[in-house]
Scaffold this motif. Structure first.
Motif, short mmCIF file in Angstrom:
data_model
loop_
_atom_site.label_atom_id
_atom_site.label_comp_id
_atom_site.label_asym_id
_atom_site.label_seq_id
_atom_site.Cartn_x
_atom_site.Cartn_y
_atom_site.Cartn_z
N ALA A 134 0.83 -1.21 0.00
CA ALA A 134 0.00 0.00 0.00
C ALA A 134 0.86 1.25 0.00
O ALA A 134 2.00 1.25 0.46
N ILE A 135 0.30 2.31 -0.53
CA ILE A 135 0.95 3.62 -0.51
C ILE A 135 0.14 4.50 0.44
O ILE A 135 -1.09 4.51 0.37
N ARG A 136 0.82 5.18 1.31
CA ARG A 136 0.13 6.04 2.29
C ARG A 136 0.06 7.45 1.76
O ARG A 136 1.08 8.07 1.45
N ILE A 137 -1.16 7.97 1.66
CA ILE A 137 -1.39 9.34 1.24
C ILE A 137 -2.19 10.00 2.35
O ILE A 137 -3.32 9.59 2.63
N GLY A 138 -1.60 10.99 2.99
CA GLY A 138 -2.25 11.60 4.15
C GLY A 138 -2.29 10.59 5.27
O GLY A 138 -1.28 10.00 5.64
N SER A 139 -3.46 10.34 5.78
CA SER A 139 -3.61 9.38 6.87
C SER A 139 -4.23 8.07 6.39
O SER A 139 -4.66 7.26 7.20
N GLU A 140 -4.25 7.87 5.08
CA GLU A 140 -4.95 6.72 4.53
C GLU A 140 -4.02 5.87 3.65
O GLU A 140 -3.27 6.40 2.85
N HIS A 141 -4.11 4.56 3.82
CA HIS A 141 -3.36 3.63 2.97
C HIS A 141 -4.20 3.29 1.74
O HIS A 141 -5.37 2.95 1.87
N LYS A 142 -3.58 3.41 0.57
CA LYS A 142 -4.26 3.09 -0.68
C LYS A 142 -3.76 1.73 -1.16
O LYS A 142 -2.56 1.48 -1.21
N HIS A 143 -4.69 0.86 -1.52
CA HIS A 143 -4.36 -0.51 -1.91
C HIS A 143 -4.68 -0.81 -3.37
O HIS A 143 -4.29 -1.84 -3.89
N LEU A 144 -5.43 0.09 -4.02
CA LEU A 144 -5.94 -0.17 -5.37
C LEU A 144 -5.54 0.96 -6.32
O LEU A 144 -5.40 2.11 -5.91
N ILE A 145 -5.39 0.61 -7.60
CA ILE A 145 -5.06 1.59 -8.62
C ILE A 145 -5.96 1.36 -9.83
O ILE A 145 -6.27 0.22 -10.18
N ALA A 146 -6.37 2.46 -10.44
CA ALA A 146 -7.11 2.42 -11.71
C ALA A 146 -6.51 3.50 -12.60
O ALA A 146 -6.19 4.59 -12.13
#
Length: 154
Positions: A134-146
């Motif tokens: 995952a990539i962390r952006i702000g306080s949220e982890h992102k797990h998906l990409i489109a």
């Protein structure tokens, strides 16, 4: 009851008269700092690729090598345009490149508005590999990409 000034009414804002005119752009422009000539960079020896032309395996790569590899991997993994793909699958398809380097690339790609990162809403299904990828952006982890199909037309 219906009296004046009852609950739920916003207080009246005072009138401060007409707004002051805006200053012309030349009055607010800041002078540009003087530019310095960049120091001459040492050139690699003949036949030896520069560091920007090499990837981590020592092979030559074009400047957008990782980006083009990412786009190729995404199109192979996606079943349709704009399909959501797990970052863990994308990283594996790329041969697990440097985490920080790929994160930087993903962040710069999202600034175009044609690449989207999102968290997985079902946190219970996430594996340790998902958390690591995952990539962390702000306080949220992102797990998906489109990726929008228009990204290739830039």
């Amino acid at each position: 009851m219906g009296g004046r000034g009852g609950k739920g009414r916003a207080p009246r804002q005072p009138d401060h008269g007409p707004a002051e005119p805006l200053l012309p752009p030349e009055a607010t422009a800041r002078p540009e700092p003087p530019t310095e000539e960049p120091a001459e960079q040492p050139r690699p020896e003949q036949g030896e690729p520069s560091p920007t032309e090499q990837d981590d395996t020592g092979e030559r790569a074009d400047a957008g090598g990782l980006e083009s590899r990412l786009l190729d991997a995404y199109t192979e993994l996606a079943s349709k345009p704009q399909d959501w793909i797990r970052l863990v699958r994308l990283r594996e398809a790329l041969g697990n490149p440097d985490h920080a380097e790929l994160d930087q690339l993903l962040l710069s790609m999202t600034r175009t508005g044609l690449v989207h990162l999102a968290p997985d809403s079902n946190r219970k299904t996430l594996t340790d590999a998902d958390h690591t990828a995952a990539i962390r952006i702000g306080s949220e982890h992102k797990h998906l990409i489109a990726i929008e199909p228009d990204y290739w037309d830039r």
